[in-house]
Structure formats: structure tokens, C-alpha cells
Design a protein around this motif. Structure first.
Motif, mmCIF file in Angstrom:
data_model
loop_
_atom_site.group_PDB
_atom_site.id
_atom_site.type_symbol
_atom_site.label_atom_id
_atom_site.label_comp_id
_atom_site.label_asym_id
_atom_site.label_seq_id
_atom_site.Cartn_x
_atom_site.Cartn_y
_atom_site.Cartn_z
ATOM 1 N N THR A 24 7.110 -10.686 -6.652
ATOM 2 C CA THR A 24 8.062 -10.132 -5.676
ATOM 3 C C THR A 24 7.493 -10.185 -4.261
ATOM 4 N N MET A 25 6.247 -9.755 -4.146
ATOM 5 C CA MET A 25 5.644 -9.690 -2.814
ATOM 6 C C MET A 25 5.361 -11.089 -2.247
ATOM 7 N N SER A 26 5.114 -12.063 -3.115
ATOM 8 C CA SER A 26 4.925 -13.440 -2.642
ATOM 9 C C SER A 26 6.228 -13.960 -2.036
ATOM 10 N N ILE A 27 7.339 -13.637 -2.695
ATOM 11 C CA ILE A 27 8.650 -14.039 -2.150
ATOM 12 C C ILE A 27 8.877 -13.342 -0.804
ATOM 13 N N PHE A 28 8.573 -12.042 -0.766
ATOM 14 C CA PHE A 28 8.762 -11.281 0.463
ATOM 15 C C PHE A 28 7.916 -11.864 1.601
ATOM 16 N N GLU A 29 6.655 -12.164 1.298
ATOM 17 C CA GLU A 29 5.753 -12.709 2.328
ATOM 18 C C GLU A 29 6.256 -14.072 2.814
ATOM 19 N N GLY A 30 6.702 -14.890 1.873
ATOM 20 C CA GLY A 30 7.217 -16.213 2.233
ATOM 21 C C GLY A 30 8.451 -16.109 3.109
ATOM 22 N N SER A 40 0.832 -1.218 0.000
ATOM 23 C CA SER A 40 0.000 0.000 0.000
ATOM 24 C C SER A 40 0.866 1.267 0.000
ATOM 25 N N GLN A 41 2.061 1.172 0.562
ATOM 26 C CA GLN A 41 2.948 2.335 0.606
ATOM 27 C C GLN A 41 3.793 2.483 -0.655
ATOM 28 N N THR A 42 3.980 1.381 -1.359
ATOM 29 C CA THR A 42 4.892 1.446 -2.524
ATOM 30 C C THR A 42 4.172 1.206 -3.845
ATOM 31 N N ASN A 43 2.855 1.159 -3.820
ATOM 32 C CA ASN A 43 2.172 0.738 -5.051
ATOM 33 C C ASN A 43 2.308 1.759 -6.174
ATOM 34 N N LYS A 44 2.737 2.967 -5.824
ATOM 35 C CA LYS A 44 2.954 3.946 -6.904
ATOM 36 C C LYS A 44 4.174 3.561 -7.762
ATOM 37 N N LEU A 45 5.033 2.740 -7.171
ATOM 38 C CA LEU A 45 6.193 2.266 -7.940
ATOM 39 C C LEU A 45 5.764 1.310 -9.052
ATOM 40 N N PHE A 46 4.631 0.652 -8.806
ATOM 41 C CA PHE A 46 4.133 -0.302 -9.807
ATOM 42 C C PHE A 46 3.025 0.381 -10.608
ATOM 43 N N TYR A 47 3.102 0.314 -11.891
ATOM 44 C CA TYR A 47 2.041 0.871 -12.716
ATOM 45 C C TYR A 47 0.928 -0.179 -12.730
ATOM 46 N N ALA A 48 -0.062 0.040 -11.842
ATOM 47 C CA ALA A 48 -1.009 -1.028 -11.537
ATOM 48 C C ALA A 48 -1.968 -1.380 -12.662
ATOM 49 N N ASN A 49 -1.946 -0.604 -13.759
ATOM 50 C CA ASN A 49 -2.845 -0.967 -14.862
ATOM 51 C C ASN A 49 -2.172 -1.902 -15.853
ATOM 52 N N SER A 50 -0.891 -2.130 -15.680
ATOM 53 C CA SER A 50 -0.198 -3.044 -16.586
ATOM 54 C C SER A 50 -0.165 -4.444 -15.968
ATOM 55 N N VAL A 51 -0.688 -5.382 -16.722
ATOM 56 C CA VAL A 51 -0.799 -6.759 -16.215
ATOM 57 C C VAL A 51 0.577 -7.325 -15.885
ATOM 58 N N PHE A 52 1.540 -7.038 -16.759
ATOM 59 C CA PHE A 52 2.882 -7.592 -16.550
ATOM 60 C C PHE A 52 3.491 -7.083 -15.243
ATOM 61 N N VAL A 53 3.355 -5.784 -15.001
ATOM 62 C CA VAL A 53 3.964 -5.202 -13.798
ATOM 63 C C VAL A 53 3.251 -5.716 -12.538
ATOM 64 N N VAL A 54 1.930 -5.878 -12.629
ATOM 65 C CA VAL A 54 1.200 -6.414 -11.473
ATOM 66 C C VAL A 54 1.660 -7.853 -11.207
ATOM 67 N N SER A 55 1.851 -8.624 -12.277
ATOM 68 C CA SER A 55 2.359 -10.000 -12.115
ATOM 69 C C SER A 55 3.720 -9.986 -11.428
ATOM 70 N N LEU A 56 4.554 -9.043 -11.879
ATOM 71 C CA LEU A 56 5.890 -8.917 -11.285
ATOM 72 C C LEU A 56 5.787 -8.529 -9.801
ATOM 73 N N ALA A 57 4.846 -7.626 -9.512
ATOM 74 C CA ALA A 57 4.650 -7.196 -8.119
ATOM 75 C C ALA A 57 4.172 -8.361 -7.255
ATOM 76 N N VAL A 58 3.230 -9.146 -7.790
ATOM 77 C CA VAL A 58 2.715 -10.299 -7.029
ATOM 78 C C VAL A 58 3.842 -11.308 -6.794
#
Lengths: 278, 165
Positions: B105-111, B85-103
Motif C-alpha cells: 500500500t505504502m509503495s503505491i502511495f509513495e509512487g 509512523s503515525q498509522t503503524n498501529k493500524l498494522f499488526y506489525a508482527n504479522s508478515v502478511f500485514v506488513v507485506s500488505l502495508a509495504v
């Protein structure tokens, strides 16, 4: 002070939430049994687990029956041939079995009363990938309690980790958090069974111990949690480097954890004093 | 308010998918973390501060349905979603590829976070092996599945948020 808190209320809220969650986690980890939240979640999801499991089992049975029909003719011919061979062998075995029955009666008389077991079906698995947990359809309503041991005919399966009224979580011996004190049946050498993603490992074996491939590994009863003598598996590989103090044996598990559908929960007897229910 | 209800709806769907889907259909032996995926995508699309707190509920449900150490996933979901929520401006959330990349990255971080917390209680945990065998493949799988989930999330948004979406 109040102004300071109100200015940074979001940060305070986040910090308080974090501390609260950490305290909850520490408490849940140290206390015995399930937390109320877990009991509620498991009780709410139980009907869904059971219905999904029964629908899946029905389809599985229908499918396997259909597959078996395809091969039935071929199998029939093969079985006729086998039957003829078996009839010859049977005469020989009848003679042996008379002797066996007589000896068995003597052994049963000498052995202790067998432990009471609760039959349970596996209705689900852990929601995540890092823990080997199975859910069974027996809970505190059926007198299941935390740390009761779960077995199958083939050997040791695990222990009850948490209990809710209708279902319980079983921590399998393959779970990476599980430790089972064990010994090699042939020469009574001790070690500790660790669950890994690949299967089971018997670690902390004396470096001078002589282990052979195929040696049977059973629970040693040390620690008081797992009863003595439950089969865990067979030695498949031995690992030891010169500088290491202990040997490690890779085991073939006695129980096929991918195939289990039913298990037995052992109800402790008076001799298992730490778990006995009066 | 509608987004709050929608996020709870996604949690319910996530629980259903965990119970039905994960037990019988595992891709490569991996159980997809549906609740985390839904909440990650929602947080990437709407950077509302309440979503990390909704993540606590999802995490606690996940705890109850897995190892039983209540709060472990509660904390890891909370921190991950807070970070998103604090860094989502770094990801262009309308691009499917970038959202996939964010998911991914964040899945690795959460794990990594959940394993690190588990490591506090059980120092014997083989963190690196679990990261390689379990967390990384799951993150890749979740990254690949993200476009499908985005479509589902957009469908839910159109249905419940209407013009506010």
C-alpha cells in the motif's frame, strides 16, 4: 508565541522540513547543472559503479566466449561455404569500391569538419523505474557539460542531464520527460518526439501530412539543443482519429536501448553557439 | 541512537543493492526500491519520529541516482514514512502478511506522491500510465519480497540492537 511554537515544535519541524525540501526541489529543477549533493553522491558511488561494471563485463565476456566455443565447429563449416561465395562477389565489389573511394574523397572535401566526440561507457542506470537515465564514465574532468548530445553510430541516444567530476547522467530520448524536435526525412514533415514506456512516439504531426510506414525520422535541429540530421528511428505505425488535429506516429528506435554499452558525447563546435566551450 | 545507526546502515546497503543488484538483476524489468523497503519495515516495527527524517536522506540519494531533481523523492519518502509512523498501529506489525500488505500500500502511495510532485513541474507526465505500468507492478513485487526483507531487518536488529530490539 514562543510557548505556542514550543508546544507544536514537531509540527513546525515537519512543516519547515517540507517547505525546505520543496524549495530545494524547485531550485534544482530550475538551475543549470548538478546540485552539490548530487555531485557528492555520484562521486562517492562512482568507484563502486565502475568496479561492479568491470566485474560484470569480465564475467559477461568469459561467458560469451564459452558459448561461442560450443558453436565454433558448426560455424566454421558454414563460414567455409560462405567464403567461396564471397570470393566470387569480391571481384565484382573491387571494381565498385575503386569508384566509391574516388567519390568519397570528393564528398569529404566538400563536407564540413566532423564534430569532436568523447567516447564513454555506460556504467549504470537510473535507480528508479520511472525515468530512463543512463550513467556514463565521463564527467566534467573530461570536459563533458550539461546538455551535450549523446549519440551512437546508429543514431541519437539522448542528452547529458547532469555532470559530476567522473561521471554524467544521460537522459535517454525514451525518457518520458524528453522532447526532441524531429522531421520525416522523405518529405520534411515536422513533429515532436516523445519518450514513452513502450518506446518513441512522434506527435503533433499535421493531420494532412502523408506518412508511410518505414519513413526515416531525424532530428530537425529546431530549439537548438539537438543538432539537425541525427537518425531517431523509423515509422512503424500511424495513429489518427477523425476528430484529432494531429497525427501520431509510433517509431522503431534506431538505437536498441537495451543493448547499448558505449556511446559518444558530441563536443559542440562554434556553430553550436549555445553550447560551445572556448 | 543504535536504531539511528542501523537505519543509516540499511540506507548504505540499499545504495549498494541499487548499484549492484538493480543494474544487472531486474525482476520483470523492475528496479526494487530497496531503501524505501528497509525504511518502511523499520518504521512499521519502530514508530520513531526520526525515521521519516532519515527517509529524507534516502530520498535525496535516490534523487541523485535517478532524475536529479533533488527533493522529489526526499519529499515523497518523508511524507510516506511520516504517514507510516503515525498509522503503524493500524498494522499488526508482527504479522508478515500485514506488513507485506502495508509495504504494498505504502509503495503505491509513495509512487503516486512522487508522480504527483513531478506532475507539478512537468504537466505532460502521463501519470495514469506510469502508475499502471511502473508503480503498481513494483508495489506488488515489493509486497511479495517483504517477508525476505523482514528476515534481513530482524537479523540486523538482533545484531545491532540486541536486547533493545
Amino acid at each position: 508565541m514562543f510557548k505556542f511554537i514550543s508546544t507544536y515544535r514537531l509540527q513546525f519541524l515537519i512543516l519547515a522540513t517540507f517547505i525546505g525540501l520543496f524549495m530545494l526541489m524547485s531550485q534544482t529543477y530550475s538551475e543549470e547543472g548538478s546540485s552539490r549533493f548530487q555531485t557528492v553522491v555520484q562521486t562517492v558511488t562512482y568507484p563502486m559503479q565502475v568496479s561492479v561494471n568491470s566485474v560484470a563485463s569480465t564475467f559477461k565476456n568469459i561467458w560469451s566466449s564459452y558459448i561461442s566455443l560450443i558453436d565454433v565447429n558448426e560455424e566454421n563449416n558454414r563460414l567455409r561455404q560462405q567464403l567461396q561465395d564471397m570470393e566470387e562477389k569480391m571481384n565484382q565489389h573491387i571494381e565498385n569500391s575503386v569508384q566509391f573511394l574516388r567519390l568519397r574523397d570528393q564528398l569529404l572535401f566538400a563536407s564540413k569538419k566532423t564534430k569532436e566526440k568523447i567516447f564513454a561507457e555506460i556504467i549504470g542506470e537510473s535507480a528508479d523505474n520511472t525515468h530512463d537515465i543512463s550513467l556514463i564514465n565521463r564527467g566534467s574532468n573530461q570536459l563533458v557539460q550539461r546538455n551535450f548530445i549523446v549519440i551512437r553510430k546508429e543514431g541519437l541516444v539522448g542528452r547529458i542531464q547532469s555532470v559530476s567530476p567522473f561521471q554524467s547522467s544521460v537522459q535517454l530520448i525514451t525518457d518520458h520527460r524528453n522532447r526532441v524536435p524531429a522531421l520525416i526525412q522523405r518529405n520534411r514533415i515536422r513533429g515532436l518526439i516523445y519518450g514513452t514506456r513502450e518506446g518513441l512516439e512522434m506527435r503533433q504531426i499535421n493531420q494532412h501530412a502523408i506518412i508511410k510506414i518505414g519513413d526515416r525520422v531525424i532530428s530537425s535541429g529546431l530549439g537548438g539543443l539537438y543538432p539537425k540530421g541525427l537518425l531517431i528511428g523509423w515509422v512503424n505505425e500511424i495513429r489518427h482519429q477523425k476528430h484529432e488535429l494531429f497525427k501520431t506516429a509510433i517509431l522503431d528506435s534506431a538505437v536498441d536501448f537495451n543493448q547499448i554499452e558505449e556511446v559518444f558525447v558530441i563536443v559542440p563546435t562554434k556553430s553550436d553557439s549555445h553550447l560551445f566551450i572556448d | 541512537m543504535r536504531l539511528l545507526l542501523l537505519s543509516h546502515g540499511f540506507i548504505l546497503i540499499g545504495v549498494l543493492l541499487i548499484i549492484v543488484f538493480n543494474n544487472y538483476f531486474q525482476l520483470g524489468g523492475l528496479k526494487i526500491n530497496w531503501m524505501l523497503m528497509f525504511l518502511l519495515i523499520l518504521t512499521l516495527r519502530h514508530s520513531k519520529m526520526f525515521l521519516p527524517f532519515v527517509g529524507i536522506l534516502a530520498g535525496l540519494i535516490m534523487d541523485a541516482l535517478s532524475h536529479g531533481i533533488m527533493g522529489l523523492y526526499g519529499i515523497s519518502f518523508f511524507i510516506t514514512l511520516l504517514l507510516v509512523s503515525q498509522t503503524n498501529k493500524l498494522f499488526y506489525a508482527n504479522s508478515v502478511f500485514v506488513v507485506s500488505l502495508a509495504v504494498f500500500t505504502m509503495s503505491i502511495f509513495e509512487g503516486w506522491l512522487s508522480l504527483s510532485i513531478l506532475d507539478i513541474f512537468e504537466p505532460d507526465t502521463d501519470k495514469s500510465a506510469l502508475m499502471l505500468i511502473s508503480i503498481l507492478p513494483l508495489a506488488i513485487l515489493q509486497g511479495i519480497l517483504t517477508p525476505l526483507i523482514i528476515q534481513f531487518v530482524i537479523f540486523g536488529e538482533n545484531l545491532f540492537l540486541g536486547e533493545t530490539a
